[in-house]
Enzyme design. Sequence first.
Site, PDB file in Angstrom:
ATOM      1  N   CYS A  79       0.835  -1.208   0.000  1.00 23.56           N
ATOM      2  CA  CYS A  79       0.000   0.000   0.000  1.00 23.56           C
ATOM      3  C   CYS A  79       0.866   1.254   0.000  1.00 23.56           C
ATOM      4  O   CYS A  79       1.578   1.532   0.963  1.00 23.56           O
ATOM      5  CB  CYS A  79      -0.911  -0.031   1.229  1.00 23.56           C
ATOM      6  SG  CYS A  79      -1.772   1.508   1.563  1.00 23.56           S
ATOM      7  N   CYS A  82      -0.030   3.668   2.790  1.00 26.79           N
ATOM      8  CA  CYS A  82       0.507   3.188   4.078  1.00 26.79           C
ATOM      9  C   CYS A  82       1.990   3.519   4.183  1.00 26.79           C
ATOM     10  O   CYS A  82       2.473   3.971   5.225  1.00 26.79           O
ATOM     11  CB  CYS A  82       0.309   1.679   4.211  1.00 26.79           C
ATOM     12  SG  CYS A  82      -1.404   1.125   4.075  1.00 26.79           S
TER      13      CYS A  82
END
Length: 196
Positions: A79, A82
């Site tokens: 991600c 993230c």
Amino acid sequence: MTANLPKPTPEPTLTPAAKALRNFLIVMAAVILSVALFLGLRTDTTSTSLPELAAESVPLEVALSNGKPTMMEFYANWCTSCQAMAPELEALKQDYQDQINFVMLNVDNSKWLPEILKYRIDGIPHFVFLTPNGAPVGSAIGEIPRSIMEENLISLAAGNPLPYANSTGQTSAFEAPVTATKASASDPRSHGSQVQ
């Protein structure tokens, strides 16, 4: 009128050995400067690793039983949102880890499927804020500015309502591998809800 200008001095001629030494010194200086620049750039950029952060996070079982409020992050190593937030979260963790549990749950690990379904995770990073007794009081989805996350953490630690209880930023798409549905009442194996 002629001006008496100094006569230019002729350039000294270098021997081949002197030229080789001069060129060697120039090359060495360039190499040293290049290495220094490379190492300087590497140390300026902090690379906070999601797996390292997860390894250092409080286990969920401990967080739900130690009497402190919790910020639970659902994430994945792939991600990009993230990864972008990792350095800021590491800094927030350093500032607030004495007051708040920081828990990280990798959505690619099927162990966390019950939590993924319970908190309806459909985008990551997804943050869930829990009271000391484990009750959810808010969530934030996506890349959230540090200032907003910090205000939520300060309020969570103080036991106050979160100023940004339902914040949304840029996310990475995530779809749970299963969904929860109600079982048919006529199904003899019915035990409430089933995972299909």
